[in-house]
Motif scaffolding. Structure first.
Motif, PDB file in Angstrom:
ATOM      1  N   GLY A   1       0.819  -1.212   0.000  1.00 61.52           N
ATOM      2  CA  GLY A   1       0.000   0.000   0.000  1.00 61.52           C
ATOM      3  C   GLY A   1       0.852   1.260   0.000  1.00 61.52           C
ATOM      4  O   GLY A   1       0.567   2.220  -0.721  1.00 61.52           O
ATOM      5  N   VAL A   2       1.908   1.246   0.787  1.00 61.87           N
ATOM      6  CA  VAL A   2       2.834   2.387   0.843  1.00 61.87           C
ATOM      7  C   VAL A   2       3.525   2.590  -0.496  1.00 61.87           C
ATOM      8  O   VAL A   2       3.647   3.706  -1.001  1.00 61.87           O
ATOM      9  N   LEU A   3       3.989   1.487  -1.085  1.00 61.63           N
ATOM     10  CA  LEU A   3       4.691   1.556  -2.359  1.00 61.63           C
ATOM     11  C   LEU A   3       3.782   2.136  -3.443  1.00 61.63           C
ATOM     12  O   LEU A   3       4.202   2.989  -4.238  1.00 61.63           O
ATOM     13  N   ALA A   4       2.542   1.689  -3.460  1.00 54.91           N
ATOM     14  CA  ALA A   4       1.584   2.210  -4.443  1.00 54.91           C
ATOM     15  C   ALA A   4       1.274   3.676  -4.184  1.00 54.91           C
ATOM     16  O   ALA A   4       1.117   4.473  -5.124  1.00 54.91           O
ATOM     17  N   ASN A   5       1.220   4.059  -2.913  1.00 56.14           N
ATOM     18  CA  ASN A   5       0.859   5.441  -2.576  1.00 56.14           C
ATOM     19  C   ASN A   5       1.896   6.445  -3.066  1.00 56.14           C
ATOM     20  O   ASN A   5       1.551   7.557  -3.470  1.00 56.14           O
ATOM     21  N   GLY A   6       3.163   6.063  -3.040  1.00 58.95           N
ATOM     22  CA  GLY A   6       4.202   6.964  -3.524  1.00 58.95           C
ATOM     23  C   GLY A   6       3.981   7.364  -4.968  1.00 58.95           C
ATOM     24  O   GLY A   6       4.281   8.498  -5.375  1.00 58.95           O
ATOM     25  N   TYR A   7       3.453   6.451  -5.753  1.00 58.85           N
ATOM     26  CA  TYR A   7       3.147   6.727  -7.167  1.00 58.85           C
ATOM     27  C   TYR A   7       1.777   7.375  -7.331  1.00 58.85           C
ATOM     28  O   TYR A   7       1.624   8.375  -8.043  1.00 58.85           O
ATOM     29  N   LEU A   8       0.764   6.821  -6.653  1.00 59.84           N
ATOM     30  CA  LEU A   8      -0.609   7.297  -6.833  1.00 59.84           C
ATOM     31  C   LEU A   8      -0.798   8.740  -6.373  1.00 59.84           C
ATOM     32  O   LEU A   8      -1.482   9.528  -7.033  1.00 59.84           O
ATOM     33  N   THR A   9      -0.198   9.094  -5.235  1.00 61.71           N
ATOM     34  CA  THR A   9      -0.367  10.445  -4.710  1.00 61.71           C
ATOM     35  C   THR A   9       0.221  11.482  -5.654  1.00 61.71           C
ATOM     36  O   THR A   9      -0.385  12.532  -5.894  1.00 61.71           O
ATOM     37  N   GLU A  10       1.383  11.187  -6.208  1.00 69.64           N
ATOM     38  CA  GLU A  10       2.003  12.140  -7.119  1.00 69.64           C
ATOM     39  C   GLU A  10       1.206  12.268  -8.421  1.00 69.64           C
ATOM     40  O   GLU A  10       1.189  13.324  -9.048  1.00 69.64           O
ATOM     41  N   ARG A  11       0.505  11.222  -8.795  1.00 68.36           N
ATOM     42  CA  ARG A  11      -0.256  11.267 -10.047  1.00 68.36           C
ATOM     43  C   ARG A  11      -1.653  11.853  -9.853  1.00 68.36           C
ATOM     44  O   ARG A  11      -2.111  12.675 -10.650  1.00 68.36           O
ATOM     45  N   PHE A  12      -2.354  11.426  -8.798  1.00 67.65           N
ATOM     46  CA  PHE A  12      -3.750  11.812  -8.629  1.00 67.65           C
ATOM     47  C   PHE A  12      -3.993  12.830  -7.515  1.00 67.65           C
ATOM     48  O   PHE A  12      -5.095  13.366  -7.409  1.00 67.65           O
ATOM     49  N   GLY A  13      -3.011  13.084  -6.672  1.00 64.10           N
ATOM     50  CA  GLY A  13      -3.197  14.011  -5.564  1.00 64.10           C
ATOM     51  C   GLY A  13      -3.670  13.316  -4.306  1.00 64.10           C
ATOM     52  O   GLY A  13      -4.192  12.199  -4.341  1.00 64.10           O
ATOM     53  N   HIS A  14      -3.499  13.991  -3.168  1.00 61.06           N
ATOM     54  CA  HIS A  14      -3.808  13.401  -1.861  1.00 61.06           C
ATOM     55  C   HIS A  14      -5.282  13.071  -1.698  1.00 61.06           C
ATOM     56  O   HIS A  14      -5.641  11.993  -1.211  1.00 61.06           O
ATOM     57  N   ARG A  15      -6.148  13.964  -2.111  1.00 59.56           N
ATOM     58  CA  ARG A  15      -7.586  13.813  -1.846  1.00 59.56           C
ATOM     59  C   ARG A  15      -8.165  12.570  -2.507  1.00 59.56           C
ATOM     60  O   ARG A  15      -8.812  11.748  -1.860  1.00 59.56           O
ATOM     61  N   ARG A  16      -7.948  12.433  -3.797  1.00 60.64           N
ATOM     62  CA  ARG A  16      -8.549  11.317  -4.519  1.00 60.64           C
ATOM     63  C   ARG A  16      -8.005   9.968  -4.052  1.00 60.64           C
ATOM     64  O   ARG A  16      -8.755   8.978  -3.986  1.00 60.64           O
ATOM     65  N   VAL A  17      -6.735   9.929  -3.713  1.00 57.06           N
ATOM     66  CA  VAL A  17      -6.140   8.680  -3.241  1.00 57.06           C
ATOM     67  C   VAL A  17      -6.715   8.286  -1.884  1.00 57.06           C
ATOM     68  O   VAL A  17      -7.021   7.113  -1.636  1.00 57.06           O
ATOM     69  N   ILE A  18      -6.894   9.260  -0.991  1.00 56.17           N
ATOM     70  CA  ILE A  18      -7.457   8.954   0.326  1.00 56.17           C
ATOM     71  C   ILE A  18      -8.906   8.477   0.204  1.00 56.17           C
ATOM     72  O   ILE A  18      -9.311   7.497   0.849  1.00 56.17           O
ATOM     73  N   MET A  19      -9.699   9.129  -0.633  1.00 57.01           N
ATOM     74  CA  MET A  19     -11.093   8.725  -0.789  1.00 57.01           C
ATOM     75  C   MET A  19     -11.201   7.304  -1.337  1.00 57.01           C
ATOM     76  O   MET A  19     -12.018   6.499  -0.873  1.00 57.01           O
ATOM     77  N   GLY A  20     -10.353   6.977  -2.301  1.00 51.58           N
ATOM     78  CA  GLY A  20     -10.353   5.612  -2.829  1.00 51.58           C
ATOM     79  C   GLY A  20      -9.933   4.603  -1.774  1.00 51.58           C
ATOM     80  O   GLY A  20     -10.516   3.512  -1.665  1.00 51.58           O
ATOM     81  N   SER A  21      -8.953   4.959  -0.970  1.00 50.52           N
ATOM     82  CA  SER A  21      -8.468   4.052   0.081  1.00 50.52           C
ATOM     83  C   SER A  21      -9.516   3.841   1.170  1.00 50.52           C
ATOM     84  O   SER A  21      -9.633   2.735   1.725  1.00 50.52           O
ATOM     85  N   LEU A  22     -10.264   4.885   1.497  1.00 53.51           N
ATOM     86  CA  LEU A  22     -11.328   4.745   2.493  1.00 53.51           C
ATOM     87  C   LEU A  22     -12.411   3.794   2.008  1.00 53.51           C
ATOM     88  O   LEU A  22     -12.979   3.009   2.798  1.00 53.51           O
ATOM     89  N   ALA A  23     -12.712   3.830   0.717  1.00 53.28           N
ATOM     90  CA  ALA A  23     -13.699   2.912   0.152  1.00 53.28           C
ATOM     91  C   ALA A  23     -13.204   1.466   0.234  1.00 53.28           C
ATOM     92  O   ALA A  23     -13.959   0.548   0.608  1.00 53.28           O
ATOM     93  N   VAL A  24     -11.922   1.255  -0.090  1.00 53.06           N
ATOM     94  CA  VAL A  24     -11.340  -0.079   0.001  1.00 53.06           C
ATOM     95  C   VAL A  24     -11.323  -0.556   1.451  1.00 53.06           C
ATOM     96  O   VAL A  24     -11.628  -1.720   1.750  1.00 53.06           O
ATOM     97  N   MET A  25     -11.007   0.366   2.366  1.00 47.75           N
ATOM     98  CA  MET A  25     -10.959   0.031   3.782  1.00 47.75           C
ATOM     99  C   MET A  25     -12.310  -0.477   4.288  1.00 47.75           C
ATOM    100  O   MET A  25     -12.396  -1.483   5.020  1.00 47.75           O
ATOM    101  N   SER A  26     -13.379   0.184   3.886  1.00 46.79           N
ATOM    102  CA  SER A  26     -14.727  -0.206   4.323  1.00 46.79           C
ATOM    103  C   SER A  26     -15.050  -1.628   3.901  1.00 46.79           C
ATOM    104  O   SER A  26     -15.746  -2.356   4.622  1.00 46.79           O
ATOM    105  N   ALA A  27     -14.559  -2.022   2.739  1.00 44.91           N
ATOM    106  CA  ALA A  27     -14.843  -3.370   2.229  1.00 44.91           C
ATOM    107  C   ALA A  27     -13.990  -4.432   2.918  1.00 44.91           C
ATOM    108  O   ALA A  27     -14.478  -5.513   3.268  1.00 44.91           O
ATOM    109  N   THR A  28     -12.721  -4.143   3.134  1.00 45.56           N
ATOM    110  CA  THR A  28     -11.813  -5.155   3.680  1.00 45.56           C
ATOM    111  C   THR A  28     -12.078  -5.472   5.158  1.00 45.56           C
ATOM    112  O   THR A  28     -11.707  -6.547   5.621  1.00 45.56           O
ATOM    113  N   ILE A  29     -12.732  -4.565   5.875  1.00 45.22           N
ATOM    114  CA  ILE A  29     -13.026  -4.828   7.294  1.00 45.22           C
ATOM    115  C   ILE A  29     -13.943  -6.040   7.454  1.00 45.22           C
ATOM    116  O   ILE A  29     -13.911  -6.729   8.488  1.00 45.22           O
TER     117      ILE A  29
END
Length: 548
Positions: free
Chosen positions: A120-148
């Motif tokens: 997740g960290v490795l992907a974030n280094g690339y995703l944040t620089e490409r899509f920005g902090h906001r969109r990456v966090i929102m996508g991660s929160l959606a994934v988090m809700s499912a994996t719980i």
């Protein structure tokens, strides 16, 4: 005919000269604004920063709050090893009729989230620089809700293991997002406090976890361990809404060439009283970004996408990467897997379940208070001073805990003395290297490689954490080496190594803008000279003028 050609050629030259003059004037104007922006950063006091940048404080705290979930579950899983209903569900029946989680499963569950977090960290280094902090966090929160759902309904320990790995993926994003975003939206005088606040969010998660476990420790049904998992669903929805409303990082917008949006973001992050300074702040960002582009072009190729990680190991960035990786992994080498979550250790040492979880709640309370103490330390001392001094105290405390393990075999008072020293260790950790690691890592990287550098630092932490979680249960488990308090001697050895490194290699970043840090690293200034090195006569503005 010739005269017409001459006139056309002359007009072209006039246009080119006009463009050159215009560019020169624009550059000079940018330098003037950047100079003013730098002066504004240094002149802004803490009190004025709090008054005029309340919005930046709020949004930094919102983004950092995502790490509460990681702190909550990290503490949750390690504390479950001594939890009666959890051991009965997933443990093996011992000869005396009690249930105990096997050492191999303790190791596997302890490492599971770190494995997911690594990717997740490795992907974030690339995703944040490409899509920005906001969109990456929102996508991660959606994934988090499912994996719980996976750990909540896990019918076996193997499924629980898979659930922990999956949950680790979004946690990897959250773990690096807080310090990255906070360091880019806050002015210089607030930078240290709000990056250190990330560690407080971790402590908040652990405190909530300890409180939940204390409330349910007497519950012998399956809900005794399922309710703690279900509580994780509380966070995603409100955080998703707030993240949607948050502004993008102005530094990220500058790197994307969206200068007008960057100026709007700066205005959103500050009060109307200082809105007129927005252009100067953005100019400083543009100038710093240009300086780093120039430094990179001199020593390395301009890698894009995933290949941008390679730049973290080239030229001056290599030194920066070394510092952030060892500073972050130093949290583990200080003995945190042994002393920071002492529930299982003191359970095996002979304390009752009730006493063990009282201790655990007290430990997390001390950790929370320690984060607040770190803010007062940051106002008086440098990052290097706090980190090195804190590490020395931690090392000395480990030595005392190890020495007390000998009388603890026959005297219960020595066990409680070890418990007391553990609280001292946690208090020291939580007020020094715990929060300061986030601050140092956030400030040390080049702005263009911040997401990638923080990702590498966090993965250095994750890999070290995996090693410690493999080793620690075998060191302390009654069915294995059963070292109990003598385990402190093992971590004492690693702590001494990192303490020595930090004294010689960790530079001071207090009161330095990102452009000043670029210069200091560019000139290869010694770590112990960073704080006193005079950049007055060789600021980036001056260098720019010399090159004209």
């Amino acid at each position: 005919m010739d005269s017409e050609k001459f006139e056309k050629k002359a007009s072209v030259f006039h246009v080119e000269d006009a463009i050159a003059v215009d560019l020169a004037e624009n550059k000079e104007s940018l330098l003037d604004k950047a100079r003013q922006g730098s002066e504004n950063e240094h002149d802004l006091s803490f009190r004025k920063a709090v008054v005029h940048h309340q919005k930046a404080i709020f949004w930094a705290m919102v983004m950092s709050a995502t790490i509460i979930m990681e702190g909550y579950d990290t503490s949750l899983m390690s504390s479950f090893y001594a939890y009666p209903s959890f051991k009965e569900k997933y443990g093996a029946r011992a000869a005396d009729g009690t249930y105990e989680l096997e050492g191999k499963w303790q190791v596997a569950l302890g490492c599971a989230s770190s494995v997911g977090t690594f990717f997740g960290v490795l992907a974030n280094g690339y995703l944040t620089e490409r899509f920005g902090h906001r969109r990456v966090i929102m996508g991660s929160l959606a994934v988090m809700s499912a994996t719980i759902f996976i750990p909540f309904f896990a019918p076996s320990i193997a499924v629980l293991l898979v659930g922990q790995v999956m949950c680790g993926l979004p946690w990897g994003v959250f773990a690096t997002m807080g310090p990255s975003y906070s360091s880019e939206v806050c002015p210089l005088s607030l930078r240290g406090y709000l990056t250190a606040y990330v560690n407080m969010c971790w402590a908040i998660g652990q405190f909530i976890s300890a409180g939940v476990l204390k409330a349910l420790v007497a519950n012998s049904t399956e809900w005794g361990y399922r309710i703690p998992f279900a509580i994780q669903w509380v966070w995603p929805i409100p955080l998703f809404v707030l993240t949607y409303l948050a502004p993008d990082s102005p530094w990220w917008l500058v790197r994307k060439g969206r200068m007008e949006d960057a100026e709007k973001a700066v205005k959103r992050l500050s009060s109307k009283t200082v809105a007129n300074e927005a252009k100067d702040r953005v100019a400083l960002m543009i100038h710093t970004n240009s300086l780093e582009v120039e430094q990179e072009s001199e020593h390395s190729a301009d890698f894009k996408g995933w290949k941008s990680y390679l730049q973290c190991f080239q030229s001056t960035n290599l030194r920066r990467t070394e510092i952030v990786c060892l500073t972050f992994s130093g949290q583990i080498w200080s003995g945190s897997s042994f002393a920071y979550s002492p529930t299982y250790f003191f359970s095996q040492a002979g304390l009752s379940s009730q006493d063990t979880y009282k201790l655990n709640l007290g430990v997390t309370g001390v950790a929370f208070t320690g984060c607040i103490v770190s803010w007062f330390l940051l106002s008086r001392f440098g990052r290097r001073t706090i980190y090195v001094t804190g590490y020395f105290i931690l090392t000395a405390t480990l030595l005392l805990i190890g020495i007390l393990s000998f009388p603890a075999e026959t005297h219960s008072g020595a066990k409680w003395a070890q418990a007391g020293l553990t609280l001292v260790w946690v208090a020291t950790y939580s007020s020094t290297i715990g929060p300061l690691a986030f601050t140092i890592v956030s400030e040390m990287s080049a702005t263009r490689l911040r997401a990638q550098t923080i990702a590498l630092a966090r993965n250095a932490y994750n890999l070290t954490s995996i090693i410690s979680r493999v080793v620690e249960p075998y060191l302390i488990n009654p069915g294995e080496l059963n070292l109990k308090g003598k385990t402190a001697f093992v971590w004492l050895g690693t702590a001494v190594v990192v303490l020595t490194w930090s004294f010689f290699r960790l530079p001071e970043t207090r009161n330095r803008t990102y452009e000043e840090l670029d210069l200091l690293f560019g000139r290869r200034v010694s770590a112990r000279k960073f704080a006193r090195y005079d950049l007055t006569s060789e600021s980036v503005i001056g260098i720019g003028e010399d090159k004209e």
